[in-house]
Write a protein that holds these residues in place. Structure first.
Motif, mmCIF file in Angstrom:
data_model
loop_
_atom_site.group_PDB
_atom_site.id
_atom_site.type_symbol
_atom_site.label_atom_id
_atom_site.label_comp_id
_atom_site.label_asym_id
_atom_site.label_seq_id
_atom_site.Cartn_x
_atom_site.Cartn_y
_atom_site.Cartn_z
ATOM 1 N N LEU A 322 0.837 -1.201 0.000
ATOM 2 C CA LEU A 322 0.000 0.000 0.000
ATOM 3 C C LEU A 322 0.870 1.248 0.000
ATOM 4 C CD1 LEU A 322 -2.774 1.380 0.233
ATOM 5 C CD2 LEU A 322 -2.576 1.160 2.736
ATOM 6 N N ALA A 323 1.895 1.258 0.857
ATOM 7 C CA ALA A 323 2.795 2.417 0.927
ATOM 8 C C ALA A 323 3.553 2.600 -0.391
ATOM 9 C CB ALA A 323 3.785 2.237 2.078
ATOM 10 N N ALA A 324 3.993 1.476 -0.990
ATOM 11 C CA ALA A 324 4.715 1.555 -2.264
ATOM 12 C C ALA A 324 3.810 2.108 -3.362
ATOM 13 C CB ALA A 324 5.237 0.176 -2.654
ATOM 14 N N VAL A 365 2.986 -4.713 -10.505
ATOM 15 C CA VAL A 365 2.323 -3.632 -9.756
ATOM 16 C C VAL A 365 3.070 -2.315 -9.964
ATOM 17 C CG1 VAL A 365 1.843 -2.773 -7.420
ATOM 18 C CG2 VAL A 365 1.227 -5.120 -8.039
ATOM 19 N N CYS A 366 4.405 -2.361 -9.914
ATOM 20 C CA CYS A 366 5.199 -1.144 -10.135
ATOM 21 C C CYS A 366 4.965 -0.578 -11.540
ATOM 22 C CB CYS A 366 6.691 -1.437 -9.948
ATOM 23 S SG CYS A 366 7.193 -1.693 -8.236
ATOM 24 N N ALA A 411 -8.583 -0.853 -10.168
ATOM 25 C CA ALA A 411 -8.035 -2.087 -10.749
ATOM 26 C C ALA A 411 -6.649 -2.372 -10.184
ATOM 27 C CB ALA A 411 -7.976 -1.958 -12.270
ATOM 28 N N LEU A 412 -5.853 -1.320 -9.974
ATOM 29 C CA LEU A 412 -4.519 -1.472 -9.378
ATOM 30 C C LEU A 412 -4.629 -2.060 -7.973
ATOM 31 C CD1 LEU A 412 -1.441 -0.927 -9.192
ATOM 32 C CD2 LEU A 412 -1.996 1.407 -8.476
ATOM 33 N N ALA A 413 -5.606 -1.596 -7.196
ATOM 34 C CA ALA A 413 -5.797 -2.123 -5.844
ATOM 35 C C ALA A 413 -6.123 -3.618 -5.882
ATOM 36 C CB ALA A 413 -6.922 -1.354 -5.136
ATOM 37 N N LEU A 414 -6.952 -4.032 -6.845
ATOM 38 C CA LEU A 414 -7.308 -5.451 -6.956
ATOM 39 C C LEU A 414 -6.080 -6.303 -7.246
ATOM 40 C CD1 LEU A 414 -10.655 -5.378 -9.018
ATOM 41 C CD2 LEU A 414 -10.347 -6.026 -6.612
ATOM 42 N N ILE A 418 -4.720 -8.956 -4.560
ATOM 43 C CA ILE A 418 -5.062 -10.319 -5.004
ATOM 44 C C ILE A 418 -3.949 -10.762 -5.956
ATOM 45 C CG2 ILE A 418 -6.827 -11.813 -6.043
ATOM 46 C CD1 ILE A 418 -8.895 -9.665 -5.474
ATOM 47 N N PRO A 419 -2.836 -11.220 -5.435
ATOM 48 C CA PRO A 419 -1.662 -11.535 -6.273
ATOM 49 C C PRO A 419 -1.939 -12.516 -7.398
ATOM 50 C CG PRO A 419 -1.068 -11.568 -3.939
ATOM 51 C CD PRO A 419 -2.557 -11.441 -4.004
#
Length: 433
Positions: A322-324, A365-366, A411-414, A418-419
């Motif tokens: 979350l912080a990243a 994610v990055c 969508a990014l949060a999902l 959810i890896p």
């Protein structure tokens, strides 16, 4: 941090040189040389780090080859044929041309690796198609082209993922696989917002393409549609390395444009080579500068210091992610994506590794964070590009982009929490992470 320490002065020198108009890659080299002088280290170390990093990494060759493939796809008639193909299938719905914009970005994503290349290739044509006869406002059409173009570097091939693989020593093949479902997810949430907006604004319905025309349209687009299939087939069958697959993609794009579509000549090929060289040089200088600056960061022991500081807070992997995400989204408002990948992400990697976060998951994610940064004000390269292409005020463009930003962040949060959204395909293909 002591404002008079060598590292502080190094960072201030980089910022000052950048503000004076020097390219960020050159500025990082200049600031790093200043650091080496102030600390009494051998200044020749800068050249050593640069040459070792640039000439010992075979994977870097994939970048100019993917850029060249995108150039060959752009100058031919491939884009027009793909748009006709997309329009035949999704143009019949309300807001059809808006859906076409998203679908063609998904398809073109399998041929390029750059969001800017995707926007440049279809931007003018989509802008003309969507705004003729007043069907859509110029600002909405430009905003949609900008946000749909971010899908390009998420779905393979992807230049940002090649760069992430360079700094993290992660498999490019698994990174590419990891980007497929997240890229489709970004496209799906954009299409969902288009459905809502189309009803709210009463967007037009395009004339249906007769069913008897579908085989012809599909056949004309078939060679272009085969490019991502060939590229990924070569890559995941083990026949080629990622760099060799990039070379095959460029050669295939050239063959299709020259012999099948007969849409380019020797002059076009020469201009494509020149354009690709210029883009490659600019990216290469940025990578070179980052390699030297990353040596400074390593000497200062910043990654380990940050990792130890975060461990002291006993962050869970989810809190760290979350912080990243928050950090990368904020930096994306001000910094160019490649700079973030080369300078900021390597600092975060040791902590991610220590917390047991999968490197493929973290890499995708990055990259998604950085792609969202391309359409985030005030410094969004895709926003600036579409302002020029569409000749619309930046304020109007940003207002149209904001709803898309919110759904993309959702969508990014999902995919962050959810890896399996990222890791499903890599694990299906044998990834053990």
């Amino acid at each position: 941090m002591n404002p008079t320490s060598p590292f502080s002065l190094c960072v201030m020198a980089i910022v000052a040189l950048t503000l004076l108009g020097l390219p960020i890659g050159h500025a990082m080299i200049g600031g790093s040389v200043l650091y080496l002088l102030m600390t009494g280290l051998d200044v020749a170390t800068a050249a050593e780090q640069l040459s070792n990093g640039m000439y010992s990494s075979f994977v870097l060759l994939a970048i100019p080859l993917f850029i060249l493939a995108a150039e060959f796809m752009t100058i031919g008639s491939i884009t027009e044929r793909l748009l006709s193909f997309c329009n035949a299938f999704v143009g019949r719905f309300r807001g059809g041309l808006a859906h076409v914009n998203v679908v063609q970005s998904i398809i073109f994503a399998g041929m390029s690796g750059s969001a800017l290349a995707d926007a440049a290739s279809s931007g003018k044509l989509m802008q003309k198609m969507m705004t003729q006869d007043g069907k859509y406002t110029a600002s909405f059409a430009a905003a949609l082209t900008a946000v749909s173009s971010v899908i390009g570097p998420i779905i393979p091939p992807s230049i940002p993922m090649v760069i992430y693989a360079l700094v993290s020593d992660t498999s490019i093949g698994y990174l590419f696989l990891g980007g497929v479902i997240p890229g489709l997810l970004i496209g799906a949430v954009q299409s969902g917002l288009i459905v809502y907006t189309a009803r709210k604004r009463n967007f037009p319905v395009e004339a249906k393409v007769p069913l008897r025309e579908l085989p012809r349209v599909t056949w004309e687009a078939f060679p272009a549609l085969m490019m991502p299939v060939i590229l990924l087939g070569l890559l995941y069958s083990g026949v080629t390395t990622p760099t060799e697959a990039a070379a095959a993609a460029a050669f295939y794009a050239l063959l299709v444009s020259v012999f099948l579509y007969r849409s380019i000549g020797w002059g076009d090929i020469y201009r494509s080579l020149v354009t690709s060289s210029r883009i490659t040089i600019s990216i290469g200088m940025l990578i070179a500068g980052a390699l030297v600056f990353n040596y400074v960061i390593t000497v200062e022991n910043i990654p380990k210091t940050l990792s130890a500081a975060l461990k002291a807070y006993e962050l869970s992997p989810w809190l760290f992610l979350l912080a990243a995400n928050i950090l990368l989204l904020i930096l994306g408002c001000f910094l160019e994506g490649t700079t973030i990948l080369l300078v900021i992400v390597p600092v975060l990697l040791p902590t991610a590794h220590a917390l047991g976060i999968d490197p493929v998951h973290f890499g995708v994610v990055c990259v998604v964070n950085i792609m969202i940064g391309l359409v985030t004000p005030p410094y969004g390269l895709l926003l600036f590009m579409m302002v020029k292409i569409a000749a619309v005020p930046l304020k109007d463009l940003v207002l149209e982009v904001l709803p898309f930003l919110w759904v993309m962040i959702g969508a990014l949060a999902l995919m962050t929490f959810i890896p399996e959204i990222v890791l499903f395909l890599p694990r299906l293909m044998g990834y053990k992470g």
